[in-house]
Design an enzyme around this catalytic site. Structure first.
Site, PDB file in Angstrom:
ATOM      1  N   GLU A 145      -5.396  -4.629  10.309  1.00  0.00           N
ATOM      2  CA  GLU A 145      -4.141  -3.761  10.854  1.00  0.00           C
ATOM      3  C   GLU A 145      -4.335  -2.997  11.804  1.00  0.00           C
ATOM      4  O   GLU A 145      -5.391  -1.880  12.089  1.00  0.00           O
ATOM      5  CB  GLU A 145      -4.226  -2.604   9.569  1.00  0.00           C
ATOM      6  CG  GLU A 145      -3.968  -3.454   8.193  1.00  0.00           C
ATOM      7  CD  GLU A 145      -3.357  -2.267   7.155  1.00  0.00           C
ATOM      8  OE1 GLU A 145      -2.084  -2.543   6.574  1.00  0.00           O
ATOM      9  OE2 GLU A 145      -4.181  -1.160   6.924  1.00  0.00           O
ATOM     10  N   ASN A 159       0.934  -1.130  -0.190  1.00  0.00           N
ATOM     11  CA  ASN A 159       0.124   0.225  -0.003  1.00  0.00           C
ATOM     12  C   ASN A 159       1.000   1.248  -0.064  1.00  0.00           C
ATOM     13  O   ASN A 159       1.514   1.624   1.081  1.00  0.00           O
ATOM     14  CB  ASN A 159      -0.851   0.172   1.267  1.00  0.00           C
ATOM     15  CG  ASN A 159      -1.684   1.137   1.438  1.00  0.00           C
ATOM     16  OD1 ASN A 159      -1.764   1.931   0.187  1.00  0.00           O
ATOM     17  ND2 ASN A 159      -2.582   1.577   2.356  1.00  0.00           N
ATOM     18  N   TRP A 160       1.202   1.841  -1.271  1.00  0.00           N
ATOM     19  CA  TRP A 160       2.100   2.988  -1.152  1.00  0.00           C
ATOM     20  C   TRP A 160       1.299   4.260  -0.612  1.00  0.00           C
ATOM     21  O   TRP A 160       2.227   5.192  -0.514  1.00  0.00           O
ATOM     22  CB  TRP A 160       2.146   3.215  -2.741  1.00  0.00           C
ATOM     23  CG  TRP A 160       3.100   2.409  -3.387  1.00  0.00           C
ATOM     24  CD1 TRP A 160       3.733   1.264  -2.938  1.00  0.00           C
ATOM     25  CD2 TRP A 160       3.636   2.438  -4.743  1.00  0.00           C
ATOM     26  NE1 TRP A 160       4.627   0.607  -4.067  1.00  0.00           N
ATOM     27  CE2 TRP A 160       4.339   1.254  -4.951  1.00  0.00           C
ATOM     28  CE3 TRP A 160       3.391   3.470  -5.767  1.00  0.00           C
ATOM     29  CZ2 TRP A 160       5.206   1.206  -6.409  1.00  0.00           C
ATOM     30  CZ3 TRP A 160       3.924   3.359  -6.965  1.00  0.00           C
ATOM     31  CH2 TRP A 160       4.720   2.029  -7.246  1.00  0.00           C
ATOM     32  N   LYS A 161      -0.042   4.102  -0.197  1.00  0.00           N
ATOM     33  CA  LYS A 161      -0.512   5.560   0.270  1.00  0.00           C
ATOM     34  C   LYS A 161      -0.123   6.739  -0.587  1.00  0.00           C
ATOM     35  O   LYS A 161      -0.158   6.437  -1.838  1.00  0.00           O
ATOM     36  CB  LYS A 161      -0.064   5.576   1.655  1.00  0.00           C
ATOM     37  CG  LYS A 161      -0.154   4.241   2.672  1.00  0.00           C
ATOM     38  CD  LYS A 161       0.120   4.638   4.056  1.00  0.00           C
ATOM     39  CE  LYS A 161      -0.161   3.136   4.853  1.00  0.00           C
ATOM     40  NZ  LYS A 161      -0.278   3.281   6.170  1.00  0.00           N
ATOM     41  N   HIS A 201      -9.486   1.194   4.762  1.00  0.00           N
ATOM     42  CA  HIS A 201      -8.373   1.574   5.435  1.00  0.00           C
ATOM     43  C   HIS A 201      -8.473   2.562   6.694  1.00  0.00           C
ATOM     44  O   HIS A 201      -9.325   3.477   6.429  1.00  0.00           O
ATOM     45  CB  HIS A 201      -7.174   2.062   4.510  1.00  0.00           C
ATOM     46  CG  HIS A 201      -5.779   2.111   5.139  1.00  0.00           C
ATOM     47  ND1 HIS A 201      -5.316   3.042   6.353  1.00  0.00           N
ATOM     48  CD2 HIS A 201      -5.013   1.152   4.841  1.00  0.00           C
ATOM     49  CE1 HIS A 201      -4.232   2.534   6.384  1.00  0.00           C
ATOM     50  NE2 HIS A 201      -3.798   1.403   5.914  1.00  0.00           N
ATOM     51  N   SER A 238       3.622  -2.041  10.256  1.00  0.00           N
ATOM     52  CA  SER A 238       5.166  -2.279  10.222  1.00  0.00           C
ATOM     53  C   SER A 238       5.699  -3.408  10.224  1.00  0.00           C
ATOM     54  O   SER A 238       6.578  -4.193  10.501  1.00  0.00           O
ATOM     55  CB  SER A 238       5.369  -1.787  11.909  1.00  0.00           C
ATOM     56  OG  SER A 238       4.918  -0.434  12.086  1.00  0.00           O
ATOM     57  N   GLU A 272      -6.897   4.846   8.060  1.00  0.00           N
ATOM     58  CA  GLU A 272      -6.627   6.192   7.531  1.00  0.00           C
ATOM     59  C   GLU A 272      -7.637   6.945   6.963  1.00  0.00           C
ATOM     60  O   GLU A 272      -8.085   8.085   7.284  1.00  0.00           O
ATOM     61  CB  GLU A 272      -5.187   6.451   6.491  1.00  0.00           C
ATOM     62  CG  GLU A 272      -3.937   6.064   7.695  1.00  0.00           C
ATOM     63  CD  GLU A 272      -2.698   5.583   6.661  1.00  0.00           C
ATOM     64  OE1 GLU A 272      -2.844   5.470   5.601  1.00  0.00           O
ATOM     65  OE2 GLU A 272      -1.967   4.943   7.393  1.00  0.00           O
ATOM     66  N   GLY A 279       2.796   2.196  10.704  1.00  0.00           N
ATOM     67  CA  GLY A 279       3.627   3.445  10.675  1.00  0.00           C
ATOM     68  C   GLY A 279       4.512   3.875  12.008  1.00  0.00           C
ATOM     69  O   GLY A 279       4.946   4.742  11.951  1.00  0.00           O
ATOM     70  N   GLY A 330       2.846  -1.067   4.114  1.00  0.00           N
ATOM     71  CA  GLY A 330       3.108   0.288   3.865  1.00  0.00           C
ATOM     72  C   GLY A 330       4.452   0.739   3.627  1.00  0.00           C
ATOM     73  O   GLY A 330       5.012   0.410   2.654  1.00  0.00           O
ATOM     74  N   GLY A 331       5.159   1.229   4.673  1.00  0.00           N
ATOM     75  CA  GLY A 331       6.527   1.712   4.374  1.00  0.00           C
ATOM     76  C   GLY A 331       7.349   0.856   3.817  1.00  0.00           C
ATOM     77  O   GLY A 331       8.012   1.384   2.720  1.00  0.00           O
TER      78      GLY A 331
HETATM   79  P1  13P Z   1       3.179   0.576   7.631  1.00  0.00           P
HETATM   80  O1  13P Z   1       3.365  -1.050   6.827  1.00  0.00           O
HETATM   81  O2  13P Z   1       3.736   1.548   7.283  1.00  0.00           O
HETATM   82  O3  13P Z   1       2.829   0.363   9.236  1.00  0.00           O
HETATM   83  O4  13P Z   1       1.696   0.655   7.082  1.00  0.00           O
HETATM   84  C1  13P Z   1       0.782  -0.321   7.184  1.00  0.00           C
HETATM   85  C2  13P Z   1      -0.470   0.038   6.381  1.00  0.00           C
HETATM   86  O5  13P Z   1      -1.457   0.767   6.648  1.00  0.00           O
HETATM   87  C3  13P Z   1      -0.818  -0.711   5.227  1.00  0.00           C
HETATM   88  O6  13P Z   1      -1.867  -0.469   4.675  1.00  0.00           O
END
Ligand code: 13P
Length: 254
Positions: A169, A9-11, A97, A215, A99, A175, A236-237
């Protein structure tokens, strides 16, 4: 056998050139993707076509959208519909998600509508759930997640839910560099599967991939993915680095 999935997930990261470069680097890493494994890359809307073109012909890779709107079409400036995604041959879409639940105030009813619109276009939703820190510390996380499932998922028919991917999640792990322990993650994944079983029966529940997100890194993916009810990760990251994400892909259980 359930599919094992590494989903990126590149966000809202990367410009056009960086995005192109990252996909090329990932393909150059040439991760082994056996038939029951799937790599999904959820990119920002403007990159969907470019990303789909770059991965075309590479088996095991697919592109996802990070969201779609909860209406099928109309005067909704700035929004993107599931039928637009389908018309670009996009087959996956992240829904709900944390967010988006937080910053766009997405409601369970809207998420239900998005799920229906995805299914109407043969798009597989990756439905996100997970508890905040206050619930992890002072409440009942399994109960919280069960409510998220029953609010948005359980209006689905058995045929629809059988097509779904779920991502657990925990919000406090996103993050933050803090992952749920292997035991905490497995406990929740099992609770989710048991809840699916009680509503839809074990044949369907056993077939639904449940991914862990929060994470996930190259150096902890192995420990997380070895759990029996964890079928991969939503990352994500660490998905913004080709070497790191390849390590996560390679950690998927065989
Ligand atoms: P991180 O891997 O950066 O914690 O993000 C997880 C995420 O929100 C994937 O959708």
């Amino acid at each position: 056998m359930r599919k094992k999935i590494a989903a990126a997930n590149w966000k809202m990261h990367l410009n056009w050139d960086e995005a192109k470069e990252l996909i090329k680097q990932l393909l150059d890493q040439n991760p082994a993707i056996p038939p029951l494994h799937q790599v999904i890359i959820a990119v920002p809307f403007p990159y969907l076509g470019m990303a789909a073109q770059l991965i075309s012909g590479r088996s095991g890779f697919a592109i996802a959208a990070q969201n779609c709107y909860h209406k099928s079409s109309g005067a909704y400036t700035g929004e993107v519909s599931s039928s637009m995604l389908a018309s670009m041959a996009i087959r996956y879409c992240i829904i709900g998600h944390s967010e988006r639940r937080k910053y766009q105030q997405e409601t369970p009813a809207q998420l239900s509508e998005k799920l229906q619109l995805c299914f109407s276009q043969a798009i597989t939703p990756i439905f996100c759930c997970g508890e905040p820190l206050t619930i992890r510390e002072n409440g009942d996380p399994c109960d919280y997640v069960r409510s998220q499932l029953s609010d948005s998922l359980f209006p689905l028919t058995p045929e629809q839910i059988a097509q779904l991917i779920i991502a657990y999640e925990p919000i406090w792990a996103i993050g933050t560099g803090k992952t749920a322990s292997s035991a905490q993650a497995q406990e929740m994944h099992l609770a989710i599967r048991n809840y699916l079983t009680s509503t839809y029966g074990s044949v369907i529940a056993e077939a639904i991939p449940i991914l862990y997100g929060g994470s996930v890194k190259g150096n902890n993916a192995d420990a997380i993915f070895t759990n029996p009810d964890i079928d991969g990760g939503l990352v994500g990251g660490a998905s913004l680095n080709a070497v790191e994400f390849t390590a996560i892909i390679n950690a998927l259980p065989q």
